[in-house]
Write an enzyme that holds these catalytic residues in place. Sequence first.
Site, PDB file in Angstrom:
ATOM      1  N   TYR A 144       0.792  -1.232   0.000  1.00 10.31           N
ATOM      2  CA  TYR A 144       0.000   0.000   0.000  1.00 10.31           C
ATOM      3  C   TYR A 144       0.823   1.280   0.000  1.00 10.31           C
ATOM      4  CZ  TYR A 144      -4.605  -2.093   0.600  1.00 10.31           C
ATOM      5  OH  TYR A 144      -5.784  -2.761   0.395  1.00 10.31           O
ATOM      6  N   ASP A 252      -6.928  -6.664   4.184  1.00 14.93           N
ATOM      7  CA  ASP A 252      -8.039  -6.017   3.470  1.00 14.93           C
ATOM      8  C   ASP A 252      -8.996  -7.087   2.950  1.00 14.93           C
ATOM      9  OD1 ASP A 252      -9.482  -3.922   2.128  1.00 14.93           O
ATOM     10  OD2 ASP A 252      -8.522  -4.564   0.262  1.00 14.93           O
TER      11      ASP A 252
HETATM   12  C1  IPM Z   1     -10.551  -0.488   3.076  1.00 16.43           C
HETATM   13  C2  IPM Z   1     -10.531  -0.080   1.620  1.00 16.43           C
HETATM   14  C3  IPM Z   1      -9.237   0.637   1.279  1.00 16.43           C
HETATM   15  C4  IPM Z   1      -8.104  -0.326   1.555  1.00 16.43           C
HETATM   16  C5  IPM Z   1      -9.157   1.188  -0.162  1.00 16.43           C
HETATM   17  C6  IPM Z   1     -10.291   2.136  -0.462  1.00 16.43           C
HETATM   18  C7  IPM Z   1      -7.845   1.858  -0.454  1.00 16.43           C
HETATM   19  O1  IPM Z   1     -10.747  -1.191   0.812  1.00 16.43           O
HETATM   20  O2  IPM Z   1     -10.474   0.396   3.948  1.00 16.43           O
HETATM   21  O3  IPM Z   1     -10.687  -1.683   3.363  1.00 16.43           O
HETATM   22  O4  IPM Z   1      -7.783  -1.169   0.722  1.00 16.43           O
HETATM   23  O5  IPM Z   1      -7.547  -0.237   2.645  1.00 16.43           O
HETATM   24 MN    MN Z   2     -11.280  -2.990   1.916  1.00 15.89          MN
END
Ligand code: IPM
Ligand code: MN
Length: 359
Positions: A144, A252
């Site tokens: 990320y 995630d």
């Molecule tokens: C979450 C979302 C986010 C992530 C996205 C929108 C970047 O899916 O908060 O789970 O992947 O962390």
């Molecule tokens: Mn998510």
Amino acid sequence: MGERKSSPRKRIAVIAGDGIGKEVIPEALKVLRAAAAKGGRELALTEFDWGADRYLRDGTTLPADAPDMFRRDYDAILLGALGDPRVPGNQHGAAILLGLRFKLDLYVNARPCVLFDRRLTPLKDRTEKEIDFVVLRENTEGLYVGMGGFFKKGTADEIATQEDINTRKGVERIIRYAFEYARSLGLERVCMSDKANALAFGHDLWQRVFAEVRGEYPGIQARHLYVDNLVMQMVRDPSQFQVIVTCNLFGDIASDLGAQLAGGLGLAPSGNIHPGQVSMFEPVHGSAPDIVGKDMANPMGAALAASMMCAYLAWPAEAQTTAAAARAASREGKPTGELGGPLGTREAGDWLAGRVAST
Ligand code: IPM
Ligand code: MN
Ligand code: NAD
């Protein structure tokens, strides 16, 4: 864990964001206000209009001074969701959401998956006590971090790289948090999940750190599963799990799966936490463009995020009454259509707030 000091007045920054974020956050605030009023607590709420509308209007994403401002002037942040079809690359969403997670160093993303009523799980014959675990997602590193780039973009020879960053410090602190979390709640099982059989460097680090840290917690059963096996086992028998700790991307994915096992994405809350520091609470779901404006979004995930926030702010009674209201809504057949219940978003918010006020 790592709660902030108790005080009667809390300063909360509210970022409703986009899509159903703007529908569920007002409902969560109704519930939060009801809980605070009941306990004689004072809330100072400040709303920030960051999101796609603002971005498209004047280019604002996360202002440069925002992290310092939040650290200095706020106790916590309550966020809805970010994402809008008019911003296909989600630049504003990443800048705001990931920007706050990274810049406030909110290294724990705690995502509880708790089944309130057995009728809500898609798993056959599973009961409430069999689906009750937390996914602790590393929240400041991994794939990320946005390191990488293009070479020969747009040509047939294009190369795109996306770096997976795993630091000793980052891996150790989330794994240690998982064991401390288990210990503080009297839980017996921690499962670390990675993909070290394919990701021979980054996840080798996870393996080595896990092997080391688990040795400090002899009372806790420490188990490792590769992530492909983990998600299969979560569906096969979720009662195996109490605390799952994993990297940013796998967390995630595992937390959306866990949310559905516990009844639906609309019910799932999360806390982006740096113990002892200003932290951010949000539903796990996104902005759900497919149901925007239809009064269909379930506000329970947002309300439960507010409950997690109260717990973090050392307002345990408010946390408890809010969570109890969501539990009661599930048991008494009052959820939104997502869960097969009869209520719209606003009715569900009113029901939850009413329940909090009357208990
Ligand atoms: C979450 C979302 C986010 C992530 C996205 C929108 C970047 O899916 O908060 O789970 O992947 O962390
Ligand atoms: Mn998510
Ligand atoms: P999503 O979570 O928005 O929606 C997935 C599915 O779940 C949709 O069918 C949606 O209608 C349903 N759903 C989600 N929340 C619900 C609720 N409260 N009640 C009832 N149903 C609900 O995921 P997506 O469709 O992949 O993403 C939409 C946008 O949201 C994208 O721009 C994405 O980047 C963004 N997103 C943001 C966050 C965040 O801000 N934390 C999280 C996930 C996705």
